[in-house]
Design a protein around this motif. Structure first.
Motif, PDB file in Angstrom:
ATOM      1  N   ARG A  15       0.808  -1.216   0.000  1.00 24.98           N
ATOM      2  CA  ARG A  15       0.000   0.000   0.000  1.00 24.98           C
ATOM      3  C   ARG A  15       0.843   1.268   0.000  1.00 24.98           C
ATOM      4  NH1 ARG A  15      -4.221  -0.661   4.579  1.00 24.98           N
ATOM      5  NH2 ARG A  15      -4.725   1.445   3.874  1.00 24.98           N
ATOM      6  N   LEU A  16       2.164   1.143  -0.199  1.00 23.99           N
ATOM      7  CA  LEU A  16       3.021   2.321  -0.255  1.00 23.99           C
ATOM      8  C   LEU A  16       2.850   3.016  -1.608  1.00 23.99           C
ATOM      9  CD1 LEU A  16       6.281   0.952   1.384  1.00 23.99           C
ATOM     10  CD2 LEU A  16       4.649   2.572   2.369  1.00 23.99           C
ATOM     11  N   ALA A  17       2.490   4.268  -1.565  1.00 21.13           N
ATOM     12  CA  ALA A  17       2.246   5.022  -2.793  1.00 21.13           C
ATOM     13  C   ALA A  17       3.521   5.133  -3.625  1.00 21.13           C
ATOM     14  CB  ALA A  17       1.737   6.424  -2.454  1.00 21.13           C
ATOM     15  N   GLY A  18       3.410   4.824  -4.901  1.00 22.95           N
ATOM     16  CA  GLY A  18       4.512   4.995  -5.834  1.00 22.95           C
ATOM     17  C   GLY A  18       5.590   3.929  -5.782  1.00 22.95           C
ATOM     18  N   ALA A  19       5.416   2.899  -4.982  1.00 22.68           N
ATOM     19  CA  ALA A  19       6.439   1.850  -4.863  1.00 22.68           C
ATOM     20  C   ALA A  19       6.392   0.932  -6.079  1.00 22.68           C
ATOM     21  CB  ALA A  19       6.234   1.037  -3.592  1.00 22.68           C
ATOM     22  N   VAL A  20       7.529   0.801  -6.759  1.00 27.48           N
ATOM     23  CA  VAL A  20       7.696  -0.161  -7.846  1.00 27.48           C
ATOM     24  C   VAL A  20       8.774  -1.122  -7.360  1.00 27.48           C
ATOM     25  CG1 VAL A  20       8.350  -0.500 -10.253  1.00 27.48           C
ATOM     26  CG2 VAL A  20       7.064   1.544  -9.585  1.00 27.48           C
ATOM     27  N   TRP A  21       8.360  -2.317  -6.993  1.00 28.92           N
ATOM     28  CA  TRP A  21       9.244  -3.278  -6.333  1.00 28.92           C
ATOM     29  C   TRP A  21      10.138  -3.991  -7.333  1.00 28.92           C
ATOM     30  CZ3 TRP A  21       9.574  -2.869  -1.272  1.00 28.92           C
ATOM     31  CH2 TRP A  21       8.527  -2.239  -0.606  1.00 28.92           C
ATOM     32  N   ARG A  22      11.369  -4.250  -6.904  1.00 27.06           N
ATOM     33  CA  ARG A  22      12.301  -5.033  -7.726  1.00 27.06           C
ATOM     34  C   ARG A  22      13.181  -5.865  -6.798  1.00 27.06           C
ATOM     35  NH1 ARG A  22      16.300  -0.344 -10.056  1.00 27.06           N
ATOM     36  NH2 ARG A  22      17.109   0.320  -8.063  1.00 27.06           N
ATOM     37  N   LYS A  23      13.736  -6.948  -7.381  1.00 23.84           N
ATOM     38  CA  LYS A  23      14.607  -7.828  -6.597  1.00 23.84           C
ATOM     39  C   LYS A  23      15.845  -8.161  -7.399  1.00 23.84           C
ATOM     40  CE  LYS A  23      11.669 -11.692  -7.831  1.00 23.84           C
ATOM     41  NZ  LYS A  23      10.740 -12.652  -7.311  1.00 23.84           N
ATOM     42  N   SER A  24      16.812  -8.697  -6.723  1.00 23.66           N
ATOM     43  CA  SER A  24      18.081  -9.049  -7.343  1.00 23.66           C
ATOM     44  C   SER A  24      17.900 -10.152  -8.382  1.00 23.66           C
ATOM     45  CB  SER A  24      19.057  -9.540  -6.271  1.00 23.66           C
ATOM     46  OG  SER A  24      20.184 -10.147  -6.858  1.00 23.66           O
ATOM     47  N   SER A  25      18.694 -10.079  -9.435  1.00 22.80           N
ATOM     48  CA  SER A  25      18.691 -11.150 -10.432  1.00 22.80           C
ATOM     49  C   SER A  25      19.282 -12.433  -9.856  1.00 22.80           C
ATOM     50  CB  SER A  25      19.467 -10.721 -11.678  1.00 22.80           C
ATOM     51  OG  SER A  25      20.816 -10.443 -11.337  1.00 22.80           O
ATOM     52  N   LEU A  26      19.928 -12.343  -8.693  1.00 17.71           N
ATOM     53  CA  LEU A  26      20.498 -13.525  -8.042  1.00 17.71           C
ATOM     54  C   LEU A  26      19.528 -14.182  -7.069  1.00 17.71           C
ATOM     55  CD1 LEU A  26      24.089 -12.161  -7.277  1.00 17.71           C
ATOM     56  CD2 LEU A  26      23.376 -13.659  -9.138  1.00 17.71           C
ATOM     57  N   SER A  27      18.306 -13.662  -6.961  1.00 19.01           N
ATOM     58  CA  SER A  27      17.320 -14.249  -6.057  1.00 19.01           C
ATOM     59  C   SER A  27      17.011 -15.670  -6.472  1.00 19.01           C
ATOM     60  CB  SER A  27      16.036 -13.416  -6.080  1.00 19.01           C
ATOM     61  OG  SER A  27      16.283 -12.131  -5.570  1.00 19.01           O
ATOM     62  N   ASN A  28      16.688 -16.506  -5.477  1.00 16.20           N
ATOM     63  CA  ASN A  28      16.428 -17.907  -5.804  1.00 16.20           C
ATOM     64  C   ASN A  28      14.993 -18.103  -6.280  1.00 16.20           C
ATOM     65  OD1 ASN A  28      14.667 -18.558  -3.614  1.00 16.20           O
ATOM     66  ND2 ASN A  28      16.420 -18.698  -2.255  1.00 16.20           N
ATOM     67  N   PRO A  29      14.736 -19.173  -7.013  1.00 14.27           N
ATOM     68  CA  PRO A  29      13.424 -19.380  -7.627  1.00 14.27           C
ATOM     69  C   PRO A  29      12.310 -19.762  -6.652  1.00 14.27           C
ATOM     70  CG  PRO A  29      14.876 -21.208  -8.135  1.00 14.27           C
ATOM     71  CD  PRO A  29      15.705 -20.181  -7.416  1.00 14.27           C
ATOM     72  N   SER A  30      12.627 -20.067  -5.394  1.00 16.96           N
ATOM     73  CA  SER A  30      11.583 -20.468  -4.453  1.00 16.96           C
ATOM     74  C   SER A  30      10.905 -19.277  -3.793  1.00 16.96           C
ATOM     75  CB  SER A  30      12.153 -21.411  -3.394  1.00 16.96           C
ATOM     76  OG  SER A  30      13.105 -20.735  -2.603  1.00 16.96           O
ATOM     77  N   GLY A  31      11.256 -18.062  -4.198  1.00 17.29           N
ATOM     78  CA  GLY A  31      10.570 -16.884  -3.687  1.00 17.29           C
ATOM     79  C   GLY A  31      11.145 -16.320  -2.413  1.00 17.29           C
ATOM     80  N   ASN A  32      12.305 -16.793  -1.991  1.00 14.75           N
ATOM     81  CA  ASN A  32      12.939 -16.263  -0.788  1.00 14.75           C
ATOM     82  C   ASN A  32      13.766 -15.047  -1.165  1.00 14.75           C
ATOM     83  OD1 ASN A  32      11.904 -18.311   0.819  1.00 14.75           O
ATOM     84  ND2 ASN A  32      13.568 -19.672   0.264  1.00 14.75           N
ATOM     85  N   CYS A  33      13.088 -13.914  -1.317  1.00 15.77           N
ATOM     86  CA  CYS A  33      13.757 -12.726  -1.836  1.00 15.77           C
ATOM     87  C   CYS A  33      13.429 -11.504  -0.991  1.00 15.77           C
ATOM     88  CB  CYS A  33      13.293 -12.449  -3.258  1.00 15.77           C
ATOM     89  SG  CYS A  33      13.373 -13.867  -4.347  1.00 15.77           S
ATOM     90  N   VAL A  34      14.332 -10.567  -1.027  1.00 17.42           N
ATOM     91  CA  VAL A  34      14.094  -9.248  -0.477  1.00 17.42           C
ATOM     92  C   VAL A  34      13.881  -8.338  -1.678  1.00 17.42           C
ATOM     93  CG1 VAL A  34      15.141  -7.339   0.798  1.00 17.42           C
ATOM     94  CG2 VAL A  34      15.489  -9.689   1.563  1.00 17.42           C
ATOM     95  N   GLU A  35      12.858  -7.521  -1.627  1.00 18.83           N
ATOM     96  CA  GLU A  35      12.557  -6.590  -2.706  1.00 18.83           C
ATOM     97  C   GLU A  35      12.713  -5.162  -2.200  1.00 18.83           C
ATOM     98  OE1 GLU A  35       9.365  -9.022  -5.373  1.00 18.83           O
ATOM     99  OE2 GLU A  35       8.573  -7.958  -3.639  1.00 18.83           O
ATOM    100  N   LEU A  36      13.151  -4.286  -3.086  1.00 19.21           N
ATOM    101  CA  LEU A  36      13.337  -2.893  -2.749  1.00 19.21           C
ATOM    102  C   LEU A  36      12.564  -2.011  -3.715  1.00 19.21           C
ATOM    103  CD1 LEU A  36      16.236  -4.448  -2.165  1.00 19.21           C
ATOM    104  CD2 LEU A  36      16.808  -2.172  -1.393  1.00 19.21           C
ATOM    105  N   ALA A  37      12.179  -0.818  -3.238  1.00 18.45           N
ATOM    106  CA  ALA A  37      11.485   0.163  -4.075  1.00 18.45           C
ATOM    107  C   ALA A  37      11.906   1.563  -3.651  1.00 18.45           C
ATOM    108  CB  ALA A  37       9.976   0.018  -3.945  1.00 18.45           C
ATOM    109  N   ARG A  38      12.223   2.407  -4.637  1.00 16.57           N
ATOM    110  CA  ARG A  38      12.483   3.821  -4.342  1.00 16.57           C
ATOM    111  C   ARG A  38      11.128   4.505  -4.227  1.00 16.57           C
ATOM    112  NH1 ARG A  38      16.862   6.759  -4.428  1.00 16.57           N
ATOM    113  NH2 ARG A  38      17.985   5.305  -5.758  1.00 16.57           N
ATOM    114  N   LEU A  39      10.928   5.224  -3.138  1.00 13.25           N
ATOM    115  CA  LEU A  39       9.668   5.916  -2.900  1.00 13.25           C
ATOM    116  C   LEU A  39       9.726   7.341  -3.442  1.00 13.25           C
ATOM    117  CD1 LEU A  39       9.079   4.589   0.714  1.00 13.25           C
ATOM    118  CD2 LEU A  39       8.092   3.735  -1.424  1.00 13.25           C
TER     119      LEU A  39
END
Length: 89
Positions: A15-39
């Motif tokens: 629900r963060l306004a304007g957040a476009v989330w992205r994750k590292s290309s090295l993230s594993n396929p099982s979904g164990n990822c940290v995502e970041l977004a510039r606000l």
């Protein structure tokens, strides 16, 4: 439509306004990822990809810069080694 919330620690990440989330290309396929977004105000939000509606942590650009530089220097390698998260060299 869900109403956006102010950027603060613990806010629902989806629900963060304007957040476009992205994750590292090295993230594993099982979904164990940290995502970041510039606000819109310049701060950086961090969330767990397995819980996209869970709480976000909000950091200043200077805090993210210090973390990324430390990660590049290997300051946190001992934390990732047991989890199999080390990047290929």
């Amino acid at each position: 439509m869900t109403q956006a919330v102010p950027a603060r620690n613990g806010a629902p990440a989806d629900r963060l306004a304007g957040a476009v989330w992205r994750k590292s290309s090295l993230s594993n396929p099982s979904g164990n990822c940290v995502e970041l977004a510039r606000l819109p105000g310049g701060d950086i939000a961090v969330r767990n990809s397995r819980h996209p509606d869970g709480p976000a942590l909000i950091y200043t650009p200077a805090e993210i810069d210090a973390f990324v530089r430390g990660a590049k220097l290997g300051d946190f390698d001992d934390l990732a080694a047991d989890a199999g998260c080390t990047a290929p060299r």
